[in-house]
Design an enzyme around this catalytic site. Structure first.
Site, PDB file in Angstrom:
ATOM      1  N   PRO A 213      -3.017  -2.728  -2.270  1.00  0.00           N
ATOM      2  CA  PRO A 213      -3.196  -1.641  -1.306  1.00  0.00           C
ATOM      3  C   PRO A 213      -1.822  -1.143  -0.841  1.00  0.00           C
ATOM      4  O   PRO A 213      -0.913  -1.935  -0.617  1.00  0.00           O
ATOM      5  CB  PRO A 213      -3.985  -2.278  -0.160  1.00  0.00           C
ATOM      6  CG  PRO A 213      -3.986  -3.742  -0.394  1.00  0.00           C
ATOM      7  CD  PRO A 213      -3.583  -4.005  -1.819  1.00  0.00           C
TER       8      PRO A 213
ATOM      9  N   GLY B 224       0.965   0.420   1.581  1.00  0.00           N
ATOM     10  CA  GLY B 224       1.247   0.418   3.034  1.00  0.00           C
ATOM     11  C   GLY B 224       0.526  -0.705   3.745  1.00  0.00           C
ATOM     12  O   GLY B 224       0.116  -0.571   4.887  1.00  0.00           O
TER      13      GLY B 224
ATOM     14  N   GLY C  79       1.751  -4.045   3.739  1.00  0.00           N
ATOM     15  CA  GLY C  79       2.636  -5.190   4.016  1.00  0.00           C
ATOM     16  C   GLY C  79       2.771  -6.114   2.824  1.00  0.00           C
ATOM     17  O   GLY C  79       3.311  -7.219   2.940  1.00  0.00           O
ATOM     18  N   LEU C  80       2.263  -5.684   1.654  1.00  0.00           N
ATOM     19  CA  LEU C  80       2.320  -6.559   0.479  1.00  0.00           C
ATOM     20  C   LEU C  80       3.387  -6.095  -0.527  1.00  0.00           C
ATOM     21  O   LEU C  80       3.332  -6.435  -1.710  1.00  0.00           O
ATOM     22  CB  LEU C  80       0.940  -6.646  -0.191  1.00  0.00           C
ATOM     23  CG  LEU C  80      -0.171  -7.255   0.677  1.00  0.00           C
ATOM     24  CD1 LEU C  80      -1.507  -7.252  -0.059  1.00  0.00           C
ATOM     25  CD2 LEU C  80       0.175  -8.689   1.112  1.00  0.00           C
TER      26      LEU C  80
ATOM     27  N   SER D 160       4.257  -3.002  -1.663  1.00  0.00           N
ATOM     28  CA  SER D 160       3.896  -2.013  -2.690  1.00  0.00           C
ATOM     29  C   SER D 160       5.083  -1.129  -3.062  1.00  0.00           C
ATOM     30  O   SER D 160       5.271  -0.811  -4.237  1.00  0.00           O
ATOM     31  CB  SER D 160       2.707  -1.165  -2.231  1.00  0.00           C
ATOM     32  OG  SER D 160       2.984  -0.588  -0.974  1.00  0.00           O
TER      33      SER D 160
ATOM     34  N   ASP E  42      12.015  -7.529  -0.155  1.00  0.00           N
ATOM     35  CA  ASP E  42      10.884  -7.106  -0.996  1.00  0.00           C
ATOM     36  C   ASP E  42      11.309  -6.865  -2.448  1.00  0.00           C
ATOM     37  O   ASP E  42      10.696  -7.419  -3.373  1.00  0.00           O
ATOM     38  CB  ASP E  42      10.203  -5.858  -0.421  1.00  0.00           C
ATOM     39  CG  ASP E  42       9.477  -6.136   0.888  1.00  0.00           C
ATOM     40  OD1 ASP E  42       9.652  -7.233   1.431  1.00  0.00           O
ATOM     41  OD2 ASP E  42       8.736  -5.258   1.362  1.00  0.00           O
TER      42      ASP E  42
END
Ligand code: MEV
Length: 304
Positions: free
Chosen positions: A87, A89, A91-92, A94, A138
């Site tokens: 998904p 936006g 927090g993973l 992307s 990230d």
């Protein structure tokens, strides 16, 4: 020719936000990936599956500016297609995974020979368009994969471990730029308070790393540290009612610990626990994302 590559999303277990101020963070790549396809073009453009964008790279949307920076970095015009299992936006990670997969595919397509470190570096430059002042955690984990400690650009691999992690998505998109700049504002207004919180998070990361590195890590200890990290993120005002609800539900269902993960303000939380914790998250309106830790970072993909 056309080239395709993919890169994983990420999960921050400890240290988000504080990592922007030099505190170490503990983070892993997850099994959900973003796929990028790149082919040469006269004028660069982007096709994006899940939000149905199909546009030349000269619009006002942040995503278009983000890829415009990317094609600027590689110095080639390209038609880019993005397909995501993550998904956006949430927090993973992307945006980092989008940047890393694009750079890997572009490297193959145009014979740029970009190594993993260079991909992470360029991806960080692209992230600055959407995130303002990112720490680089990230892109580092998306490019390298695995389970790592990240501090000021330095990556220390951690022992792979089988933590029973459950990701709960609030379903609410959020902006990393907004929460990161909120913490920056708080830091300007109340440097003593935020400084104390960053030191406490640093201590939590230190203890968590020591426990994770044990032959049989104590889940109870790691969980308590996660919950304590969440309380400190609440004090930094980056949690939300939805995140607190899912964290509370997980803890009530017997999770060893739970916290928001990533930038906060919406997006995802992570809990340490079993199926009853997944159920509790679902019953509280959360979307459970099934995904383990992934060893693999950015990689070339075959075109099907
Ligand atoms: C976002 O995934 C993590 C933050 O710490 C921002 C960053 O480190 O760039 C909130």
């Amino acid at each position: 020719m056309v080239s395709k590559a993919s890169a994983p999303g990420k999960l921050i277990l400890f240290g988000e936000h504080a990592v922007v101020y030099g505190v170490p963070s503990i983070v892993c790549a997850i099994g959900k990936r973003i796929f990028a396809t790149v082919e040469p073009a006269k004028k660069s453009s982007l096709e994006f599956d899940s939000i149905s964008i199909s546009s030349p790279l000269d619009g006002e949307l942040e995503l278009l500016k983000f890829f415009k920076r990317g094609v600027g970095l590689i110095g080639k015009e390209a038609k880019i297609r993005i397909d995501s299992q993550i998904p956006i936006g949430a927090g993973l990670g992307s945006s980092a995974a989008m940047a890393c997969s694009f750079l890997k595919a572009a490297s193959a397509e145009f014979g740029l020979n970009l190594g993993t470190a260079q991909i992470a570096e360029y991806a960080l430059e692209m992230e600055k368009i959407v995130h303002g002042t990112p720490s680089g955690v990230d892109p580092a984990v998306s490019a390298n994969g695995g389970f790592i400690e990240f501090q000021k650009g330095v990556i220390t691999p951690l022992k792979p471990t089988n933590l029973p992690l459950i990701i709960g998505y609030t379903g609410k998109e959020r902006s990393t730029k907004q929460t990161v700049s909120h913490v920056a504002e708080l830091h300007r207004e109340k440097p003593e308070m935020t400084g104390k919180i960053f030191s406490q998070i640093h201590e939590i990361v230190r203890k968590a790393k020591a426990e994770i590195q044990q032959a049989s890590p104590d889940l109870g200890k790691i969980g308590k540290l996660m919950t304590r990290n969440h309380e400190l993120l609440q004090k930094l005002e980056v949690s939300s009612a939805e995140l607190d609800k899912l964290v509370g539900a997980a803890l009530e269902a017997g999770a060893h610990g739970a916290k928001l993960t990533g930038a906060g303000g919406g997006g995802c939380m992570v809990a340490l626990g079993g199926p009853e914790v997944s159920e509790a998250i679902k019953n509280s309106g959360g979307i459970v994302i099934e995904s383990g830790i992934s060893k693999e970072g950015v990689r070339d993909e075959r075109l099907s």
